[in-house]
Design a protein around this motif. Structure first.
Motif, PDB file in Angstrom:
ATOM      1  N   VAL A 184       0.876  -1.165   0.000  1.00  0.00           N
ATOM      2  CA  VAL A 184       0.000   0.000   0.000  1.00  0.00           C
ATOM      3  C   VAL A 184       0.914   1.217   0.000  1.00  0.00           C
ATOM      4  CG1 VAL A 184      -1.750   1.288   1.265  1.00  0.00           C
ATOM      5  CG2 VAL A 184      -1.838  -1.212   1.227  1.00  0.00           C
ATOM      6  N   VAL A 185       0.691   2.100  -0.975  1.00  0.00           N
ATOM      7  CA  VAL A 185       1.509   3.288  -1.139  1.00  0.00           C
ATOM      8  C   VAL A 185       0.647   4.518  -0.879  1.00  0.00           C
ATOM      9  CG1 VAL A 185       2.948   4.608  -2.739  1.00  0.00           C
ATOM     10  CG2 VAL A 185       2.929   2.107  -2.853  1.00  0.00           C
ATOM     11  N   ALA A 186       1.140   5.411  -0.040  1.00  0.00           N
ATOM     12  CA  ALA A 186       0.442   6.671   0.239  1.00  0.00           C
ATOM     13  C   ALA A 186       1.128   7.791  -0.542  1.00  0.00           C
ATOM     14  CB  ALA A 186       0.484   6.977   1.733  1.00  0.00           C
ATOM     15  N   GLU A 187       0.323   8.554  -1.259  1.00  0.00           N
ATOM     16  CA  GLU A 187       0.843   9.691  -2.027  1.00  0.00           C
ATOM     17  C   GLU A 187       0.052  10.930  -1.661  1.00  0.00           C
ATOM     18  OE1 GLU A 187       0.604   8.730  -6.182  1.00  0.00           O
ATOM     19  OE2 GLU A 187       1.936   6.998  -5.993  1.00  0.00           O
ATOM     20  N   GLU A 188       0.752  12.055  -1.579  1.00  0.00           N
ATOM     21  CA  GLU A 188       0.084  13.318  -1.290  1.00  0.00           C
ATOM     22  C   GLU A 188      -0.886  13.663  -2.415  1.00  0.00           C
ATOM     23  OE1 GLU A 188       0.224  15.175   1.511  1.00  0.00           O
ATOM     24  OE2 GLU A 188       1.511  13.593   2.331  1.00  0.00           O
ATOM     25  N   PHE A 206      -4.281  18.031  -5.195  1.00  0.00           N
ATOM     26  CA  PHE A 206      -5.312  19.058  -5.183  1.00  0.00           C
ATOM     27  C   PHE A 206      -5.751  19.469  -3.787  1.00  0.00           C
ATOM     28  CE2 PHE A 206      -5.869  16.671  -9.179  1.00  0.00           C
ATOM     29  CZ  PHE A 206      -5.550  17.702 -10.063  1.00  0.00           C
ATOM     30  N   LEU A 207      -5.687  18.563  -2.820  1.00  0.00           N
ATOM     31  CA  LEU A 207      -6.107  18.866  -1.451  1.00  0.00           C
ATOM     32  C   LEU A 207      -4.908  18.754  -0.516  1.00  0.00           C
ATOM     33  CD1 LEU A 207      -9.492  16.938  -1.257  1.00  0.00           C
ATOM     34  CD2 LEU A 207      -9.165  19.404  -1.390  1.00  0.00           C
ATOM     35  N   GLN A 208      -4.395  19.887  -0.102  1.00  0.00           N
ATOM     36  CA  GLN A 208      -3.214  19.917   0.753  1.00  0.00           C
ATOM     37  C   GLN A 208      -3.493  19.173   2.059  1.00  0.00           C
ATOM     38  OE1 GLN A 208      -1.990  23.843   1.901  1.00  0.00           O
ATOM     39  NE2 GLN A 208       0.074  23.171   2.362  1.00  0.00           N
ATOM     40  N   GLY A 209      -2.555  18.330   2.451  1.00  0.00           N
ATOM     41  CA  GLY A 209      -2.671  17.563   3.687  1.00  0.00           C
ATOM     42  C   GLY A 209      -3.461  16.276   3.539  1.00  0.00           C
ATOM     43  N   ASN A 210      -3.995  16.017   2.357  1.00  0.00           N
ATOM     44  CA  ASN A 210      -4.755  14.793   2.118  1.00  0.00           C
ATOM     45  C   ASN A 210      -3.874  13.793   1.377  1.00  0.00           C
ATOM     46  OD1 ASN A 210      -7.144  13.311   2.362  1.00  0.00           O
ATOM     47  ND2 ASN A 210      -7.846  13.905   0.335  1.00  0.00           N
ATOM     48  N   ARG A 211      -4.095  12.509   1.630  1.00  0.00           N
ATOM     49  CA  ARG A 211      -3.322  11.459   0.971  1.00  0.00           C
ATOM     50  C   ARG A 211      -4.245  10.550   0.173  1.00  0.00           C
ATOM     51  NH1 ARG A 211       0.947   8.698   5.031  1.00  0.00           N
ATOM     52  NH2 ARG A 211       2.690   9.794   4.116  1.00  0.00           N
ATOM     53  N   ASN A 212      -3.729  10.053  -0.939  1.00  0.00           N
ATOM     54  CA  ASN A 212      -4.385   9.001  -1.711  1.00  0.00           C
ATOM     55  C   ASN A 212      -3.596   7.722  -1.473  1.00  0.00           C
ATOM     56  OD1 ASN A 212      -6.391  10.622  -3.004  1.00  0.00           O
ATOM     57  ND2 ASN A 212      -4.785  11.430  -4.320  1.00  0.00           N
ATOM     58  N   TYR A 213      -4.313   6.604  -1.364  1.00  0.00           N
ATOM     59  CA  TYR A 213      -3.682   5.315  -1.099  1.00  0.00           C
ATOM     60  C   TYR A 213      -3.901   4.396  -2.288  1.00  0.00           C
ATOM     61  CZ  TYR A 213      -3.315   6.949   3.674  1.00  0.00           C
ATOM     62  OH  TYR A 213      -3.006   7.683   4.792  1.00  0.00           O
ATOM     63  N   TYR A 214      -2.854   3.648  -2.643  1.00  0.00           N
ATOM     64  CA  TYR A 214      -2.892   2.734  -3.782  1.00  0.00           C
ATOM     65  C   TYR A 214      -2.457   1.351  -3.325  1.00  0.00           C
ATOM     66  CZ  TYR A 214      -3.202   6.988  -6.512  1.00  0.00           C
ATOM     67  OH  TYR A 214      -3.617   8.198  -7.027  1.00  0.00           O
ATOM     68  N   LEU A 215      -3.152   0.326  -3.816  1.00  0.00           N
ATOM     69  CA  LEU A 215      -2.765  -1.061  -3.581  1.00  0.00           C
ATOM     70  C   LEU A 215      -2.063  -1.549  -4.840  1.00  0.00           C
ATOM     71  CD1 LEU A 215      -2.903  -3.677  -1.864  1.00  0.00           C
ATOM     72  CD2 LEU A 215      -5.066  -4.173  -3.036  1.00  0.00           C
ATOM     73  N   GLU A 216      -0.879  -2.129  -4.665  1.00  0.00           N
ATOM     74  CA  GLU A 216      -0.093  -2.588  -5.803  1.00  0.00           C
ATOM     75  C   GLU A 216       0.373  -4.020  -5.569  1.00  0.00           C
ATOM     76  OE1 GLU A 216       3.947  -1.289  -8.246  1.00  0.00           O
ATOM     77  OE2 GLU A 216       3.236  -0.058  -6.582  1.00  0.00           O
ATOM     78  N   ASP A 217       0.100  -4.891  -6.529  1.00  0.00           N
ATOM     79  CA  ASP A 217       0.590  -6.265  -6.485  1.00  0.00           C
ATOM     80  C   ASP A 217       2.071  -6.256  -6.845  1.00  0.00           C
ATOM     81  OD1 ASP A 217      -0.176  -9.259  -6.443  1.00  0.00           O
ATOM     82  OD2 ASP A 217       0.978  -9.031  -8.297  1.00  0.00           O
ATOM     83  N   LEU A 218       2.880  -6.998  -6.100  1.00  0.00           N
ATOM     84  CA  LEU A 218       4.322  -7.035  -6.330  1.00  0.00           C
ATOM     85  C   LEU A 218       4.713  -8.261  -7.157  1.00  0.00           C
ATOM     86  CD1 LEU A 218       5.563  -5.824  -2.822  1.00  0.00           C
ATOM     87  CD2 LEU A 218       5.342  -4.505  -4.940  1.00  0.00           C
TER      88      LEU A 218
END
Length: 117
Positions: A47-51, A54-66
């Protein structure tokens, strides 16, 4: 703060806060979330968190298969990489998790409406 819940028959067994930028899930003892299941690869998914740009202080989370042997499912679909939303169900091997993002809606915090009596 967003977190991942371990589910067994819809009962929450454990919970991990997603404090780090990258959280690795897999069978290896080196993983942040270790899964004791022979159908799970040693480093299965992350799970990767990225800023949010567009919304300062908010994070988007991504699930990635390795590039795991048996794949990673998100809401009953095999994925390579997919953005997570609140309530998503993640299945790795025979283990099921739920992604919870309990951050308040930042758009609701941008204005206060005062009524004149």
């Amino acid at each position: 703060m967003a977190h991942i819940e371990l589910l067994v028959e819809d009962v929450i067994i454990n919970k991990w806060d997603l404090e780090e930028e990258v959280v690795i899930l897999g069978r290896s003892k080196d993983c942040d979330i270790q899964i004791d299941d022979q159908s799970v690869s040693s480093k299965h998914a992350r799970v990767v968190a990225e800023e949010d740009e567009f919304l300062q202080g908010n994070r988007n989370y991504y699930l990635e298969d390795l590039k795991s042997t048996n794949g990673t499912e998100l809401n009953d679909h095999l994925i390579a990489k997919q953005k997570l939303v609140d309530g998503d169900l993640i299945k790795i091997g025979f283990t099921q998790f739920r992604f919870i993002e309990n951050s308040t809606d930042l758009l609701d915090q941008t204005a206060v409406i005062l009524q004149n009596d």
